[in-house]
Design a protein around this motif. Structure first.
Motif, PDB file in Angstrom:
ATOM      1  N   GLU A  81       0.845  -1.189   0.000  1.00 54.31           N
ATOM      2  CA  GLU A  81       0.000   0.000   0.000  1.00 54.31           C
ATOM      3  C   GLU A  81       0.891   1.254   0.000  1.00 54.31           C
ATOM      4  O   GLU A  81       1.906   1.301   0.677  1.00 54.31           O
ATOM      5  CB  GLU A  81      -0.920   0.023   1.212  1.00 54.31           C
ATOM      6  CG  GLU A  81      -1.965  -1.054   1.169  1.00 54.31           C
ATOM      7  CD  GLU A  81      -2.921  -0.993   2.344  1.00 54.31           C
ATOM      8  OE1 GLU A  81      -4.074  -1.428   2.177  1.00 54.31           O
ATOM      9  OE2 GLU A  81      -2.525  -0.532   3.423  1.00 54.31           O
ATOM     10  N   LEU A  82       0.463   2.234  -0.783  1.00 60.39           N
ATOM     11  CA  LEU A  82       1.185   3.506  -0.892  1.00 60.39           C
ATOM     12  C   LEU A  82       0.483   4.566  -0.047  1.00 60.39           C
ATOM     13  O   LEU A  82      -0.731   4.708  -0.120  1.00 60.39           O
ATOM     14  CB  LEU A  82       1.215   3.964  -2.346  1.00 60.39           C
ATOM     15  CG  LEU A  82       1.962   3.063  -3.311  1.00 60.39           C
ATOM     16  CD1 LEU A  82       1.508   3.297  -4.732  1.00 60.39           C
ATOM     17  CD2 LEU A  82       3.449   3.325  -3.182  1.00 60.39           C
ATOM     18  N   TYR A  83       1.271   5.293   0.719  1.00 61.10           N
ATOM     19  CA  TYR A  83       0.745   6.360   1.577  1.00 61.10           C
ATOM     20  C   TYR A  83       1.503   7.653   1.307  1.00 61.10           C
ATOM     21  O   TYR A  83       2.727   7.646   1.186  1.00 61.10           O
ATOM     22  CB  TYR A  83       0.925   6.020   3.065  1.00 61.10           C
ATOM     23  CG  TYR A  83       0.135   4.820   3.506  1.00 61.10           C
ATOM     24  CD1 TYR A  83      -1.169   4.963   3.969  1.00 61.10           C
ATOM     25  CD2 TYR A  83       0.673   3.539   3.445  1.00 61.10           C
ATOM     26  CE1 TYR A  83      -1.908   3.860   4.384  1.00 61.10           C
ATOM     27  CE2 TYR A  83      -0.050   2.449   3.852  1.00 61.10           C
ATOM     28  CZ  TYR A  83      -1.343   2.607   4.319  1.00 61.10           C
ATOM     29  OH  TYR A  83      -2.060   1.515   4.721  1.00 61.10           O
ATOM     30  N   LEU A  84       0.776   8.736   1.234  1.00 56.90           N
ATOM     31  CA  LEU A  84       1.381  10.050   1.131  1.00 56.90           C
ATOM     32  C   LEU A  84       1.911  10.416   2.497  1.00 56.90           C
ATOM     33  O   LEU A  84       1.208  10.304   3.496  1.00 56.90           O
ATOM     34  CB  LEU A  84       0.313  11.064   0.685  1.00 56.90           C
ATOM     35  CG  LEU A  84       0.755  12.425   0.266  1.00 56.90           C
ATOM     36  CD1 LEU A  84       1.658  12.353  -0.953  1.00 56.90           C
ATOM     37  CD2 LEU A  84      -0.477  13.282  -0.053  1.00 56.90           C
ATOM     38  N   ASP A  85       3.191  10.842   2.582  1.00 54.92           N
ATOM     39  CA  ASP A  85       3.782  11.197   3.875  1.00 54.92           C
ATOM     40  C   ASP A  85       3.289  12.558   4.342  1.00 54.92           C
ATOM     41  O   ASP A  85       2.885  13.393   3.582  1.00 54.92           O
ATOM     42  CB  ASP A  85       5.308  11.241   3.770  1.00 54.92           C
ATOM     43  CG  ASP A  85       5.897   9.831   3.645  1.00 54.92           C
ATOM     44  OD1 ASP A  85       5.163   8.841   3.815  1.00 54.92           O
ATOM     45  OD2 ASP A  85       7.097   9.747   3.345  1.00 54.92           O
TER      46      ASP A  85
END
Length: 104
Positions: free
Chosen positions: A100-104
């Motif tokens: 899963e990709l998350y915006l920091d």
């Protein structure tokens, strides 16, 4: 952190226009490598893909602005051809965890 999506949601060697927290972004995937930039050309300040679809070359190594054909190296965001040569796309920090990709 805001969820961008699952890595598998983004086909290989293509660019994907996404909006996270009302922020237009351009995501490029090449295998397990992921690159995330503000979807804004340094030459015009507008999105790279007003016509829609991928702006990535078939191998995913270059991105081409649909507005004026500036070319950017996917790995670094550096413009290597066109009016904004030597400038860069603005990289965006993200985290990849459990596919899963998350915006920091």
């Amino acid at each position: 952190m805001s969820l961008i999506g699952k890595l598998d949601d983004y086909p290989d060697n293509g660019s994907h226009n996404i909006v996270v927290d009302q922020r237009p972004l351009l995501l490029v995937r090449r295998g397990d490598a992921v690159f995330l930039y503000e979807n804004r050309c340094p030459h015009t300040g507008e999105t790279l893909d007003p016509m829609g679809g991928s702006v990535a070359s078939p191998d995913g190594l270059l991105l081409t602005c649909q507005r004026h054909a500036a070319e950017f190296i996917t790995d670094s965001g550096e413009c290597v051809g066109g009016a904004c040569q030597g400038e860069y796309l603005q990289a965006v920090a993200f985290t990849l965890s459990n596919n899963e990709l998350y915006l920091d």
